[in-house]
Write a protein that holds these residues in place. Structure first.
Motif, PDB file in Angstrom:
ATOM      1  N   GLU A  76       0.865  -1.084   0.087  1.00 23.85           N
ATOM      2  CA  GLU A  76       0.083   0.134  -0.050  1.00 23.85           C
ATOM      3  C   GLU A  76       0.929   1.328   0.061  1.00 23.85           C
ATOM      4  O   GLU A  76       1.847   1.166   0.372  1.00 23.85           O
ATOM      5  CB  GLU A  76      -0.847   0.022   1.068  1.00 23.85           C
ATOM      6  CG  GLU A  76      -2.042  -1.139   1.330  1.00 23.85           C
ATOM      7  CD  GLU A  76      -2.511  -1.226   2.599  1.00 23.85           C
ATOM      8  OE1 GLU A  76      -1.919  -0.633   3.695  1.00 23.85           O
ATOM      9  OE2 GLU A  76      -3.463  -2.128   2.952  1.00 23.85           O
ATOM     10  N   ASP A  77       0.656   2.159  -0.612  1.00 22.33           N
ATOM     11  CA  ASP A  77       1.039   3.654  -0.434  1.00 22.33           C
ATOM     12  C   ASP A  77       1.447   3.815   0.892  1.00 22.33           C
ATOM     13  O   ASP A  77       0.604   3.844   1.921  1.00 22.33           O
ATOM     14  CB  ASP A  77       0.220   4.857  -0.979  1.00 22.33           C
ATOM     15  CG  ASP A  77       0.120   4.565  -2.699  1.00 22.33           C
ATOM     16  OD1 ASP A  77       1.016   3.960  -3.023  1.00 22.33           O
ATOM     17  OD2 ASP A  77      -0.803   5.442  -3.057  1.00 22.33           O
ATOM     18  N   GLY A  78       2.497   4.526   1.058  1.00 12.07           N
ATOM     19  CA  GLY A  78       3.011   4.881   2.361  1.00 12.07           C
ATOM     20  C   GLY A  78       3.766   3.817   3.425  1.00 12.07           C
ATOM     21  O   GLY A  78       4.211   3.999   4.466  1.00 12.07           O
ATOM     22  N   MET A  79       3.686   2.601   2.771  1.00 10.94           N
ATOM     23  CA  MET A  79       4.255   1.488   3.569  1.00 10.94           C
ATOM     24  C   MET A  79       5.720   1.292   3.219  1.00 10.94           C
ATOM     25  O   MET A  79       6.289   1.687   2.088  1.00 10.94           O
ATOM     26  CB  MET A  79       3.776  -0.059   3.027  1.00 10.94           C
ATOM     27  CG  MET A  79       3.745  -1.016   3.738  1.00 10.94           C
ATOM     28  SD  MET A  79       2.912  -2.516   2.864  1.00 10.94           S
ATOM     29  CE  MET A  79       1.465  -2.341   3.741  1.00 10.94           C
ATOM     30  N   LYS A  80       6.532   1.005   4.498  1.00 14.49           N
ATOM     31  CA  LYS A  80       7.948   1.445   4.442  1.00 14.49           C
ATOM     32  C   LYS A  80       8.356  -0.248   4.298  1.00 14.49           C
ATOM     33  O   LYS A  80       7.899  -1.128   4.834  1.00 14.49           O
ATOM     34  CB  LYS A  80       8.444   1.591   5.866  1.00 14.49           C
ATOM     35  CG  LYS A  80       8.114   3.188   6.076  1.00 14.49           C
ATOM     36  CD  LYS A  80       9.687   3.687   6.436  1.00 14.49           C
ATOM     37  CE  LYS A  80       9.493   5.129   6.941  1.00 14.49           C
ATOM     38  NZ  LYS A  80       8.020   5.903   6.525  1.00 14.49           N
ATOM     39  N   VAL A  81       9.208  -0.443   3.019  1.00 11.34           N
ATOM     40  CA  VAL A  81       9.561  -1.705   2.704  1.00 11.34           C
ATOM     41  C   VAL A  81      10.713  -1.793   2.216  1.00 11.34           C
ATOM     42  O   VAL A  81      11.652  -0.968   2.247  1.00 11.34           O
ATOM     43  CB  VAL A  81       8.655  -2.117   1.307  1.00 11.34           C
ATOM     44  CG1 VAL A  81       7.251  -2.374   1.672  1.00 11.34           C
ATOM     45  CG2 VAL A  81       8.672  -1.237   0.181  1.00 11.34           C
ATOM     46  N   LEU A  82      11.285  -3.161   2.247  1.00  8.86           N
ATOM     47  CA  LEU A  82      12.440  -3.587   1.979  1.00  8.86           C
ATOM     48  C   LEU A  82      12.452  -4.167   0.922  1.00  8.86           C
ATOM     49  O   LEU A  82      11.615  -5.468   0.721  1.00  8.86           O
ATOM     50  CB  LEU A  82      13.210  -4.458   2.849  1.00  8.86           C
ATOM     51  CG  LEU A  82      14.763  -4.813   2.660  1.00  8.86           C
ATOM     52  CD1 LEU A  82      15.661  -3.654   2.572  1.00  8.86           C
ATOM     53  CD2 LEU A  82      15.141  -5.672   3.875  1.00  8.86           C
ATOM     54  N   ALA A  83      12.984  -3.695  -0.635  1.00 10.96           N
ATOM     55  CA  ALA A  83      12.817  -4.593  -1.606  1.00 10.96           C
ATOM     56  C   ALA A  83      13.988  -5.131  -2.478  1.00 10.96           C
ATOM     57  O   ALA A  83      14.994  -4.568  -1.897  1.00 10.96           O
ATOM     58  CB  ALA A  83      12.206  -3.494  -2.772  1.00 10.96           C
ATOM     59  N   CYS A  84      14.032  -6.239  -2.808  1.00 11.95           N
ATOM     60  CA  CYS A  84      15.294  -6.864  -3.478  1.00 11.95           C
ATOM     61  C   CYS A  84      15.112  -6.886  -4.779  1.00 11.95           C
ATOM     62  O   CYS A  84      13.998  -7.639  -5.381  1.00 11.95           O
ATOM     63  CB  CYS A  84      15.547  -8.203  -2.728  1.00 11.95           C
ATOM     64  SG  CYS A  84      16.803  -9.194  -3.397  1.00 11.95           S
ATOM     65  N   GLY A  85      16.101  -6.776  -5.921  1.00 12.71           N
ATOM     66  CA  GLY A  85      15.766  -6.920  -7.147  1.00 12.71           C
ATOM     67  C   GLY A  85      17.175  -6.177  -7.798  1.00 12.71           C
ATOM     68  O   GLY A  85      18.104  -6.154  -7.366  1.00 12.71           O
ATOM     69  N   LYS A  86      16.898  -5.986  -9.063  1.00 14.00           N
ATOM     70  CA  LYS A  86      17.978  -5.445  -9.852  1.00 14.00           C
ATOM     71  C   LYS A  86      17.437  -4.086 -10.570  1.00 14.00           C
ATOM     72  O   LYS A  86      16.162  -3.923 -10.913  1.00 14.00           O
ATOM     73  CB  LYS A  86      18.150  -6.492 -10.957  1.00 14.00           C
ATOM     74  CG  LYS A  86      17.108  -6.845 -11.949  1.00 14.00           C
ATOM     75  CD  LYS A  86      17.493  -7.558 -13.007  1.00 14.00           C
ATOM     76  CE  LYS A  86      16.303  -7.790 -14.342  1.00 14.00           C
ATOM     77  NZ  LYS A  86      16.733  -8.303 -15.353  1.00 14.00           N
ATOM     78  N   VAL A  87      18.565  -3.512 -11.114  1.00 13.55           N
ATOM     79  CA  VAL A  87      18.218  -2.323 -11.653  1.00 13.55           C
ATOM     80  C   VAL A  87      18.477  -2.341 -13.134  1.00 13.55           C
ATOM     81  O   VAL A  87      19.178  -2.974 -13.639  1.00 13.55           O
ATOM     82  CB  VAL A  87      19.193  -1.212 -11.362  1.00 13.55           C
ATOM     83  CG1 VAL A  87      18.776   0.269 -12.090  1.00 13.55           C
ATOM     84  CG2 VAL A  87      18.925  -0.773  -9.907  1.00 13.55           C
ATOM     85  N   SER A  88      17.430  -1.885 -13.884  1.00 14.87           N
ATOM     86  CA  SER A  88      17.693  -1.909 -15.449  1.00 14.87           C
ATOM     87  C   SER A  88      16.874  -0.592 -15.976  1.00 14.87           C
ATOM     88  O   SER A  88      16.413  -0.114 -15.267  1.00 14.87           O
ATOM     89  CB  SER A  88      16.933  -3.291 -15.807  1.00 14.87           C
ATOM     90  OG  SER A  88      17.445  -3.504 -17.322  1.00 14.87           O
TER      91      SER A  88
END
Lengths: 381, 68
Positions: A76-88
């Motif tokens: 949801e908007d406003g939720m603090k998250v830790l995201a794992c992924g790649k940049v492209s």
């Protein structure tokens, strides 16, 4: 412009930049912490689009359906998250972005958030409403048990049911209670008990465990199956302190599987004592009724006797009064005082002296006996 | 008495009978009949309670219902 300079197409440029980004191993497995904004759930494709931001900037992010499906909570908007992924880079728009493989809430755990989200949603739908709660049967004939066939829970339930209320039949439906497919099995077992009308009350649950272990009971499919069940359900998941979505939807929450078994059936000893009492009341009621009828009968008999005796008594009194009157008027009574009745020969009673001639024979009736007399003379009085 | 009678329905009927017996508008003949029925029910409930042995069966994986 320098004529020797290579001229690139837009596509070539984007492809080149993309290859630079993807060539940097540091950018291929990045953990980024930020706040979600502009969240869009692309329902048709299942892809999630959003931005990650902090106070200094923003990066576009996408999570493809394959990864998004594994999420246990809804971002949801406003939720603090830790995201794992790649940049492209997305060549069509020339937008550089973050391709998210995994997403975790920061602070509260993913499961805790998922729990709150599902709970809020189902509550709004009215699945926990009191008016949907079904009453449990007093003495169920058949008790359905949906749990693991090997856990301590099933042993506890069976022990208590056989001790408290051996009258009912226990119908076990063994299911997985944790791990892949557990929620589906639990939901299907509940649905099956309903289809086959195989029980009068259901105990659905398992013994204690971590929040992950108990998770199947927080899945929406289980909640829906419980809500749709026509058979009343007692939910018994984990220990007293564990609350699951299944508990909220169920008709009754038991703190433990053992407690569920106790709630499902009455206690034989207690029922026996009640029965003893009822039996006594039954006997007393009849006894009281008989006493009541006997008293009524006594009353009626007395009343009957009275109603028969009263007129007789009255007649009796009347008769003695008549006899007293008769006695008082009797001519014999007058004769008793020294008077006589004088009759002529023809039997007529003489009242006046002039009615008798000299020499006439008259008959005198006295108190005792009679006289035959001859008239000597008429005297003037 | 029907053999199909459940314990719960027997207890309910017994309670009904006790209530009727305490109602003096029910005729005496009816009361006697009710008492007789109640005594039978009470005996049935006792025996059921005393003799009961728990039966346990498992819903097997095979469905008896065809889902086409």
């Amino acid at each position: 412009m320098n004529a020797h300079t290579n001229v690139l197409t837009v596509t070539q440029l984007n492809t080149y930049v993309k290859s630079i980004l993807e060539g940097d191993r540091n950018l291929q497995a990045v953990y980024v912490q930020g706040e979600i904004s502009n969240f869009t759930d692309h329902y048709r494709s299942g892809h999630l689009y959003f931005s990650l931001k902090d106070s200094g900037g923003v990066i576009k992010a996408v999570m493809f359906a394959g990864n998004a499906r594994r999420l246990r909570f809804k971002p949801e908007d406003g939720m603090k998250v830790l995201a794992c992924g790649k940049v492209s880079l997305y060549e069509v728009t020339g937008q550089y972005q973050f391709y998210v493989n995994e997403l975790q809430p920061v602070g509260a755990g993913a499961l805790a958030i998922a729990f709150e989200q599902l709970k809020n949603r189902l509550e709004k739908e009215g699945l926990f409403a009191e008016e949907h709660k079904k009453a449990l049967p007093r003495c169920p004939e058949r008790i359905g048990v949906v749990t693991s066939p090997t856990g301590a829970a099933v042993r506890d339930i069976l022990n208590i049911l056989s001790r408290r209320w051996p009258l009912s039949e226990v119908v076990l439906c063994p299911v997985l209670v944790q791990g892949e497919g557990a929620a589906q099995q639990i939901a299907e077992a509940i649905a099956r008990f309903n289809r086959e009308k195989a029980a009068d009350v259901l105990i659905v649950g398992r013994g204690g465990g971590s929040i992950e272990d108990l998770w199947a009971f927080n899945e929406e499919c289980v909640a829906r199956a419980v809500a749709e069940s026509k058979i009343p359900i007692i939910s018994a998941v984990g220990h007293e302190t564990d609350f699951t979505i299944c508990d909220f939807v169920a008709d009754l929450r038991a703190p433990t599987p053992s407690a569920a078994a106790e709630l499902a059936v009455p206690d034989r000893g207690e029922v026996l004592r009640n029965l003893l009492h009822t039996d006594e009341v039954l006997r007393n009621s009849l006894q009281n009724r008989m006493n009541l009828e006997r008293q009524k009968l006594d009353r009626v008999t007395t009343a009957l006797g009275e109603s028969f005796n009263r007129p007789l008594e009255k007649s009796h009194q009347k008769l003695s009064k008549l006899m007293a009157q008769l006695d008082a008027l009797s001519p014999l009574k007058v004769l008793g005082r020294g008077y006589a009745v004088i009759k002529k020969e023809d039997g007529t009673i003489l009242e006046n002296a002039s009615e008798a001639a000299p020499d006439e024979i008259l008959h005198l009736r006295l108190k005792n006996g009679a006289l035959k007399c001859r008239v000597l003379e008429q005297e003037q009085v | 008495m029907k053999s199909k009678m459940t314990f719960e329905s027997a207890v309910s009927r017994l309670e009904e009978i006790v209530a009727s017996l305490q109602d003096s508008t029910v005729s005496l003949e009816e009361s006697l009949k009710l008492y007789e029925e109640g005594a039978k029910l009470s005996k049935y409930c006792y025996e059921t309670l005393e003799k009961a042995e728990q039966k346990v069966r498992t819903l097997t994986g095979e469905e008896t219902i065809n889902e086409a």
